[in-house]
Design a protein around this motif. Structure first.
Motif, short mmCIF file in Angstrom:
data_model
loop_
_atom_site.label_atom_id
_atom_site.label_comp_id
_atom_site.label_asym_id
_atom_site.label_seq_id
_atom_site.Cartn_x
_atom_site.Cartn_y
_atom_site.Cartn_z
N VAL A 102 31.13 -25.60 -78.93
CA VAL A 102 30.31 -25.99 -77.78
C VAL A 102 30.85 -27.25 -77.11
O VAL A 102 30.76 -27.39 -75.89
CB VAL A 102 28.82 -26.15 -78.12
CG1 VAL A 102 28.21 -24.86 -78.58
CG2 VAL A 102 28.57 -27.26 -79.12
N ASP A 133 28.31 -18.84 -77.97
CA ASP A 133 29.13 -19.61 -78.91
C ASP A 133 28.57 -19.49 -80.33
O ASP A 133 29.34 -19.39 -81.30
CB ASP A 133 29.20 -21.08 -78.49
CG ASP A 133 30.07 -21.30 -77.26
OD1 ASP A 133 30.86 -20.40 -76.90
OD2 ASP A 133 29.96 -22.39 -76.66
N LEU A 141 25.65 -21.21 -74.83
CA LEU A 141 25.43 -21.76 -76.16
C LEU A 141 25.14 -20.63 -77.15
O LEU A 141 25.68 -20.61 -78.26
CB LEU A 141 24.26 -22.74 -76.13
CG LEU A 141 24.01 -23.46 -77.44
CD1 LEU A 141 24.85 -24.72 -77.50
CD2 LEU A 141 22.54 -23.78 -77.60
N ASP A 143 33.67 -25.94 -74.94
CA ASP A 143 33.31 -24.89 -73.98
C ASP A 143 33.09 -25.52 -72.60
O ASP A 143 32.14 -26.28 -72.41
CB ASP A 143 32.04 -24.17 -74.46
CG ASP A 143 31.69 -22.94 -73.64
OD1 ASP A 143 32.01 -22.90 -72.43
OD2 ASP A 143 31.07 -22.03 -74.21
#
Length: 150
Positions: free
Chosen positions: A53, A118, A115, A56
């Motif tokens: 995250v 992920d 999120l 990302d």
């Protein structure tokens, strides 16, 4: 699986999850916890997830001022409890509940979905079965109401 297919799968899972999650509380049945690999498996998932995250591009800015160690601890606690494990998630970070902790972050549905994607990728990286992933996502999905503010 392509990103588009994964996004559709996540969207469908979140819709289903929000309706199922309320029926599954309290989280006393531990098959999801076992499917995640217990506490050791959850730690591995979290240790994979946090770097994902923060790298990302869709969501990394949300984590710039975050205490990542604290986040990892709370997340492991949360995943453990919500999966039926023996942990107790306090739901608090610096004495703030989930809604208060996220109110100023202006998180969109797209960011919430990134999120979630992920998290699913982190679980898949550790061999967690899709059925177990979906059960966990179903239990976490109702938090979307407290997290998405934009």
């Amino acid at each position: 699986m392509t990103t588009m297919t994964l996004s559709k799968h996540i969207g469908a899972a979140l819709l289903l999850a929000s309706s199922l999650a309320w029926a599954q509380t309290p989280y006393t049945e531990d098959s999801t916890f076992q499917g995640l690999g217990g506490k050791a498996g959850i730690k591995k998932i979290v240790d994979t997830f946090i770097p994902m995250v923060t790298a990302d591009v869709r969501i990394k800015e949300q984590f710039v001022d975050t205490d990542l160690k604290q986040l990892a601890e709370r997340l492991a606690e949360q995943l453990c409890e919500f999966s039926g494990g023996p942990c107790k998630y306090t739901g608090k970070y610096k004495d703030r509940d989930m809604s208060t902790a996220h109110i100023d972050l202006k998180i969109s549905n797209a960011q919430f979905n990134a999120l979630t994607e992920d998290l699913q990728l982190a679980m898949a990286a550790h061999g967690v079965a899709n059925a177990v992933q979906n059960k966990l996502i179903a239990k976490l999905a109702p938090m979307q109401r407290d997290i998405v503010t934009k």
